[in-house]
Design a protein around this motif. Sequence first.
Motif, PDB file in Angstrom:
ATOM      1  N   GLN A  13       0.831  -1.198   0.000  1.00 54.40           N
ATOM      2  CA  GLN A  13       0.000   0.000   0.000  1.00 54.40           C
ATOM      3  C   GLN A  13       0.865   1.247   0.000  1.00 54.40           C
ATOM      4  N   ALA A  14       0.303   2.314  -0.492  1.00 58.44           N
ATOM      5  CA  ALA A  14       1.016   3.587  -0.481  1.00 58.44           C
ATOM      6  C   ALA A  14       1.441   3.936   0.937  1.00 58.44           C
ATOM      7  N   GLY A  15       2.678   4.409   1.052  1.00 58.45           N
ATOM      8  CA  GLY A  15       3.238   4.712   2.358  1.00 58.45           C
ATOM      9  C   GLY A  15       4.011   3.560   2.967  1.00 58.45           C
ATOM     10  N   SER A  84       8.196   4.852   2.200  1.00 57.50           N
ATOM     11  CA  SER A  84       7.235   5.874   1.748  1.00 57.50           C
ATOM     12  C   SER A  84       6.882   5.693   0.276  1.00 57.50           C
ATOM     13  N   LEU A  85       6.582   4.479  -0.081  1.00 59.25           N
ATOM     14  CA  LEU A  85       6.284   4.173  -1.482  1.00 59.25           C
ATOM     15  C   LEU A  85       4.989   4.845  -1.925  1.00 59.25           C
ATOM     16  N   ASN A  86       4.961   5.243  -3.176  1.00 67.19           N
ATOM     17  CA  ASN A  86       3.760   5.820  -3.765  1.00 67.19           C
ATOM     18  C   ASN A  86       3.488   5.174  -5.120  1.00 67.19           C
ATOM     19  N   VAL A 118       7.228  -4.425  -8.604  1.00 62.43           N
ATOM     20  CA  VAL A 118       6.806  -3.678  -7.410  1.00 62.43           C
ATOM     21  C   VAL A 118       5.523  -2.935  -7.775  1.00 62.43           C
ATOM     22  N   THR A 119       4.465  -3.199  -7.035  1.00 65.15           N
ATOM     23  CA  THR A 119       3.191  -2.545  -7.277  1.00 65.15           C
ATOM     24  C   THR A 119       2.738  -1.845  -5.999  1.00 65.15           C
ATOM     25  N   VAL A 120       2.485  -0.550  -6.128  1.00 64.52           N
ATOM     26  CA  VAL A 120       2.049   0.247  -4.982  1.00 64.52           C
ATOM     27  C   VAL A 120       0.596   0.642  -5.212  1.00 64.52           C
ATOM     28  N   SER A 121      -0.260   0.231  -4.305  1.00 61.43           N
ATOM     29  CA  SER A 121      -1.682   0.556  -4.438  1.00 61.43           C
ATOM     30  C   SER A 121      -1.991   1.822  -3.648  1.00 61.43           C
ATOM     31  N   SER A 122      -2.803   2.662  -4.269  1.00 56.79           N
ATOM     32  CA  SER A 122      -3.138   3.941  -3.611  1.00 56.79           C
ATOM     33  C   SER A 122      -4.457   3.856  -2.870  1.00 56.79           C
TER      34      SER A 122
END
Length: 122
Positions: A13-15, A84-86, A118-122
Amino acid sequence: QVRLVESGGGLVQAGGSLRLSCAASGSILSINAMGWYRQAPGKQREVVASITSAGSINYADSVKGRFTISRDNAKNTVYLQMNSLNAEDTAVYYCNAGILKSGWPLNWGDYWGQGTQVTVSS
């Protein structure tokens, strides 16, 4: 034969945070710079971070302060700690290394891993 094998990608998840690893194996005499690149859908591959054998580090502006690259020379391994991924960090991440392979004639080669998503969900 020289191989680079990445691990640690996934969905977050984001963050959130992820840690990527890339281990080099095979007939290796020496490794110069190691780095991480990424390629998002429809975009060109871009450098994320790099580290020389002496420990000199560079980061892309977009990841400064959030990502940390490190390496363990004894294990021929490079890491990428991503915090802190976005959503803009979503991409396939590739490991790259300049490697001197044993054999004759000696020559430095540029090697790539197979990539890890790498997949970041918002």
